[in-house]
Scaffold this motif. Structure first.
Motif, PDB file in Angstrom:
ATOM      1  N   ILE A  34     -20.920  14.772  30.778  1.00 21.27           N
ATOM      2  CA  ILE A  34     -22.098  14.033  31.229  1.00 21.27           C
ATOM      3  C   ILE A  34     -22.357  12.851  30.327  1.00 21.27           C
ATOM      4  O   ILE A  34     -22.611  11.736  30.779  1.00 21.27           O
ATOM      5  N   ILE A  35     -22.291  13.086  29.012  1.00 25.15           N
ATOM      6  CA  ILE A  35     -22.552  12.010  28.068  1.00 25.15           C
ATOM      7  C   ILE A  35     -21.566  10.864  28.260  1.00 25.15           C
ATOM      8  O   ILE A  35     -21.947   9.692  28.267  1.00 25.15           O
ATOM      9  N   GLU A  36     -20.311  11.209  28.445  1.00 23.10           N
ATOM     10  CA  GLU A  36     -19.303  10.150  28.586  1.00 23.10           C
ATOM     11  C   GLU A  36     -19.545   9.297  29.820  1.00 23.10           C
ATOM     12  O   GLU A  36     -19.508   8.065  29.747  1.00 23.10           O
ATOM     13  N   THR A  37     -19.792   9.933  30.938  1.00 25.73           N
ATOM     14  CA  THR A  37     -20.021   9.117  32.136  1.00 25.73           C
ATOM     15  C   THR A  37     -21.334   8.353  32.025  1.00 25.73           C
ATOM     16  O   THR A  37     -21.442   7.227  32.527  1.00 25.73           O
ATOM     17  N   ALA A  38     -22.295   8.935  31.345  1.00 27.69           N
ATOM     18  CA  ALA A  38     -23.559   8.216  31.150  1.00 27.69           C
ATOM     19  C   ALA A  38     -23.326   6.962  30.321  1.00 27.69           C
ATOM     20  O   ALA A  38     -23.893   5.892  30.612  1.00 27.69           O
ATOM     21  N   ILE A  39     -22.497   7.065  29.306  1.00 31.24           N
ATOM     22  CA  ILE A  39     -22.188   5.893  28.480  1.00 31.24           C
ATOM     23  C   ILE A  39     -21.461   4.841  29.306  1.00 31.24           C
ATOM     24  O   ILE A  39     -21.752   3.644  29.207  1.00 31.24           O
TER      25      ILE A  39
END
Lengths: 243, 243
Positions: free
Chosen positions: B32-37
């Motif tokens: 989730i964090i990666e796609t959010a970034i």
DNA sequence: TCTAATAGCGTACACTCGACGCAATTACCG
DNA sequence: CGGTAATTGCGTCGAGTGTACGCTATTAGA
């Protein structure tokens, strides 16, 4: 939603007032801006809602859009109004004037804890903000710095001011009570202390510096520290140029 | 809505992983964090919405809340992840090391144009951010500065970095196209030029400086200008202390 | 007095984050 | 090899947000 530079310019730099024909407005743009600033000062910028603002003024929400194109423009107007008219230049030499300039801007940022997050990045300058810049550049007028260097110097100073102002007031918070300024800073310091004692092995230098600083330093000292360092650095360049 | 320091701490400094009993998670917090970034890098922080994120991951929105307490925590995790692991200390003397430190942080802020508006104010530090600070303080370890002074020095530097990063990328915009970084800066400069020619009588110094700077200065020069001024100022203090 | 321009603002709509609770799944323990 | 207990997936819903649109009432100018 989107940025509208032309609309912002039109609002911040109003043209001649045209004669009106219709019914008299029962509100004024100034009135809205003032209450918006009061709300933002007390409860943060995120509390400045068209709904709340309209309630505060005793009007339905949509009536505000007769005076302002949208919320973005309101915020821009709030910022320029909160900045206020620039101070008169005072002080000895470029250094004294620049120092006074910064120390006069500081309470403005403290009085409006949301101002620092709005006077940032590429944006449309309002008359007051341009006025402040003019005064700052006036302090450097007698030096041998180039135009770009003067602008960079002022940007360096304002960046420090904004940075210190951000340290005082939380970011996008919506604080309900007014005593948040000290509380949040103290609470954050306590949390940081806890964090550093828990992980002192991984961050020994930070833990040591923080432990030592917690007994001596305040944010006002940090402001003056950076200010003096910047002025020292500018002084070195100015002397080099002159000699 | 509200700030939740304890929740943020729990998320940023996770405890031991406990054995799970229920069904296996089909997503991971890291994912989730990666796609959010990615979304934030491409379209701005305001585009990072739970709905869009869930769509991007091919899941319903509410499933994300199994991995994150809320959006605030996601943003904090994004910030620490985007910062990345701190660089190794490199350079000669405190000045070289501090300069390298800043020049290594700079591309990180450029790669994530939203990072500057998140690493600001009283907040809960993540491991990576604390790591960066530790490295910066390491550069000053051989000097005679006090703990508070070292912290203030690092804060001064990071403030300048954030300020310059903000100049590059717009504030709370939701840019659709990726070519916005140069466009916005250029557009803002053009608008400022227009403004200053219109009101050159009220702001002569600003108009002069800006007109001169527009032919010579870039934002990268502004970064180095402030950086060198700060280092000069710190050098003066360090020398004074030692002598 | 008639007309044209303006103000007031009610009613949508498209978004946002997040609380709550139920059903399905799986790991642990006897 | 069951049975229990914890955990995940996620549908539904509510309380917010900014603002486009268009109708009616008002008033200054011709």
């Amino acid at each position: 939603m989107e940025a509208k530079p032309d609309t912002l310019t039109a609002v911040l730099w109003p043209a001649e007032p045209v004669r009106k024909r219709g019914p008299k407005p029962s509100l004024s743009r100034q009135q809205i801006i003032e209450t918006a600033i009061e709300v933002a000062d007390a409860s943060g910028l995120s509390a400045v809602t068209m709904q709340l603002l309209a309630d505060q003024l005793g009007r339905p929400k949509m009536s505000l859009y007769r005076y302002l194109p949208g919320r973005d423009e309101l915020v821009a107007l709030m910022a320029d109004a909160a900045l206020g008219a620039p101070p008169a230049a005072a002080g000895r030499g470029w250094r004294g004037r620049l120092r006074n300039w910064a120390l006069q801007a500081w309470p403005v940022f403290l009085a409006h804890p949301w101002l620092h997050q709005v006077t940032v990045g590429p944006r449309v300058f309002g008359p007051n903000e341009l006025g402040w810049m003019e005064v700052a550049l006036g302090a450097l007028d007698a030096t041998d710095l180039t135009g770009a260097e003067r602008l960079d110097a002022v940007a360096l100073l304002t960046g420090h001011l904004r940075s210190m102002a951000a340290q005082r007031s939380a970011g996008p918070r919506s604080a309900t009570d007014a005593s948040a300024s000290d509380d949040i800073e103290a609470q954050s310091a306590a949390l940081m202390a806890q964090l550093l004692t828990d992980h002192a092995d991984r961050f020994p230098l930070t833990a040591a510096a923080f432990g030592q600083a917690q007994r001596t330093g305040t944010t006002d000292q940090a402001l003056e520290f950076g200010l003096d360092r910047i002025l020292d650095g500018l002084g070195a360049l100015i002397d080099r140029r002159r000699g």
